[in-house]
Design an enzyme around this catalytic site. Sequence first.
Site, PDB file in Angstrom:
ATOM      1  CG  HIS A   1       8.222   4.063   1.543  1.00  0.00           C
ATOM      2  ND1 HIS A   1       9.348   4.201   1.207  1.00  0.00           N
ATOM      3  CD2 HIS A   1       8.462   4.103   2.588  1.00  0.00           C
ATOM      4  CE1 HIS A   1      10.782   4.061   2.106  1.00  0.00           C
ATOM      5  NE2 HIS A   1       9.939   4.451   2.826  1.00  0.00           N
ATOM      6  N   GLY A   2       4.764   3.452  -1.271  1.00  0.00           N
ATOM      7  CA  GLY A   2       3.183   3.318  -1.312  1.00  0.00           C
ATOM      8  C   GLY A   2       3.313   3.946  -2.929  1.00  0.00           C
TER       9      GLY A   2
END
Lengths: 499, 373
Positions: free
Chosen positions: A328-329
Amino acid sequence: MLFTSGEFLFAYLPLTLALFFLVARVAGHAAAAAWLVLASFLFYAYWLPAYTGLLAASVVFNYLLGNFILACPADRQRRRFALLCFAVGTDLLVLGYFKYANFFLGTVAQLSGRSLGALNVILPIGISFFTFTQIAYLADVFAGKVRERNPLHYALFVSYFPHLIAGPVLHHAEMMPQFGMPRIYRPRLENFVIGLAFLLMGLAKKVLLADSWAPLADDLFDSPTTAAVPAAEAWRGVLAYTLQIYFDFSGYSDMAIGLSLLVGVRLPYNFNSPYKATSIIDFWRRWHLTLSRFLRDYLYFPLGGNRHGSLRRYLNLMITMLLGGLWHGASWTFVIWGGLHGVYLAINHAWRYLCAGLALRTMAEAPAALRVAGRTLALALTLFSVVGAWVFFRARSLTDAMRILGSMLALPADASAPTPDIGLGTLVPLAGGFAVALLARNSQQLLDGPLTRAVRRISASGWRVIVLAAIVGAEVTAIALVAVIAASRSVAEFIYFNF
Amino acid sequence: MLRAITVILAAALGSALLLTTLELALRLLPVQNGIAAGDPSVDWPTHRLIPNVHYTFSDAWDLRNVHHGVTNNLGYVAPFAYVPGGDAIVVVGNSFIEGLMDNYQDTLQGQLAQRVHAAPAILNFGSSGASLPDYIGLGPMVSPRFDVRWVVILVVAGDFEKGFTPPPGFFGWSAAATPPVELRPDQPRSAGVRLLRSLAVVRYLRGNLEFDLRHFLHTSVKGAPQACVPEGLHPGDGKLITAYADGLPAAYGLPAARVILVFDSDRAELYRSHGARTESPCPNRDDVARRTLAAAAADRGEHVIDLEPIFAHYFRATGKHLDYSPLDNHWNAVAHGLAAAEVARVINQAAASPPTVDTVPAARVAAVQRLRR
């Protein structure tokens, strides 16, 4: 280009569709598919033209490597494996450079106490999505599961504009064969009615619901203050974000599904009322379904899944969720979010194992009142766990996350901080949002059920063209109205654009 | 071909049916109504609302903050007629002063009437869309009609830069003119426009949703996020601001000491920082221009009221917003009240002082020094 923007809905989309059907009629299906590829690249280029080359290079590279693996004789297994490793390794290197380089540099700098500086890198939008779909393709090529190899269909599968930027995470086997079907190259009113209904539903979720809660969440998470805030303010911001992310992402997914249905191509569903889940296992069968499927098939299973005993299963679950978080990041907050869900899942599996071991009476056999109470408790506990994990997902740093969690648990707030003005004006919309998320039927239940049945009935009647076209006219007008509402606010990107 | 025509006509019918349903539904709801620009006239060529109209104001798609009110004989929001010839305190500004989103008695001008001792008529000339050039351009129109005692001008974010792209009926910057502004002429509305204005759907789109086709077709994000680069004044800006500060008292036929400039604060930054910061770390051209104007006006003996410390103090003490944010950043009754108290203090102090002495309170000196930073 944002799906909610006027230029997308009333310039790009009608032009792309009109030319797609026109080219299909005049020049054939291959030319129409080529146009859709070109239009998808133009869609991508609208954001930052320079990165269109990266997308094109990624498509060509992975397709060619897939072909090299296929061309390799079956008895040259080591060479095939080396090619697969080279291709996947290159993909991950590119992803790593653009998405994770600064994260690793920062982490090393923190651990070593030396300043290593930062690379001036802009994250290409959607890079995680188009990288992972192609890694899945390569893995399936290696496993001998790929049948369809049409280069145009491959390019379209990767770059197809409805999913290019924020998913769903598509699988080649469910997409590429659809691009070969003659039915998608002819405009059908039925497709327009259902596709526009999904589009409208998604647009409304994003614009009317998610964006309405965004300021409350931003107020908490983007505040530069480093002190604890009052518990009520912390809960308000976190609950607002809980609703925002669900309606934002599921709204985006509905829009993507709807856009694709306009040409008769079905994308997989991505959500199934996740906040109605009564366990974390259940939650992950309802939230971001296509990513869960990808992680299960291409990470959890290859790691061994649950085939090597309980301990390995929990370890595999943890690895899968940690990497899912990192997907996701590039931040430790995402890793912790994934790790938390890994722990939740492990506890949930252990609980099930324990219940089975103790031969506890199943819920189905319990009295009705106890069943309702049990389900409510399970739902509340699941939601509470999910809400707590969202704090890490949204916070800008671990310090911020801990500060907000501390505030939620009523740690004393900074005495000099102003007391928030929390009135019915914010509580009622939040309660309404949770009522919709917990009680209402979701988009696919509404649209696949009553709407599809109605469309079928109309299609069988003598007024088919007039009624369906009238519905399309009304839907387009409603979409225009919601798009004008979107334009009346400041630009609100979809949350998953950042991933 | 026949099939295509059938499809198009049926789609148009579906669209028309939805719009008709929407029109009927919106007529039952408090969408904006009666808020429309009046036609320009020779004696009042600048923008104003249609005179003597009962209006309904509401905000955003979900019709929040509903208010009802009236426009007066001159087309400004006030529950009384402006009678030429009388003494007046003139209050000028944009939509903040127009105050459609507030009860009249809650606005700066409404509260000023309660707070100024022996107050003459308080005349509001606020217009949504107005900017700094309008605040000076109105002077020669207002001063011959009324015996202006004070002029109070509210300056908010965007007021300098908006003056470079004025809509028809508003004043814009013109470096060659004295004062440095020029009116962009407006045209009378056609019958078609009047008909459209009567439709609830159109009022909802234009009023509540502020629909603008050019903006609608340019709402997507393009390019990578840009880092903050603090801006400064452009060449020529300084000259405009100096000429503005010089010309402001004369435009209203007043001495400099009878001009009060009220500067709004960066409330969004105040809320974002939970009261820790009162100004953006990344000032833009407009921020710098407003600060320069404040300093120039103070140098010329005009009164400058900086609301930043006042608003910050209130927010830190109460946690309550000073506006309708996040929906709408226009002031609420509290902000109008705090501003009115400051303006009234200046006027009442001047009334109590001998006319030849221009007292400069210490607080004002501090405020001006801060604005000059």
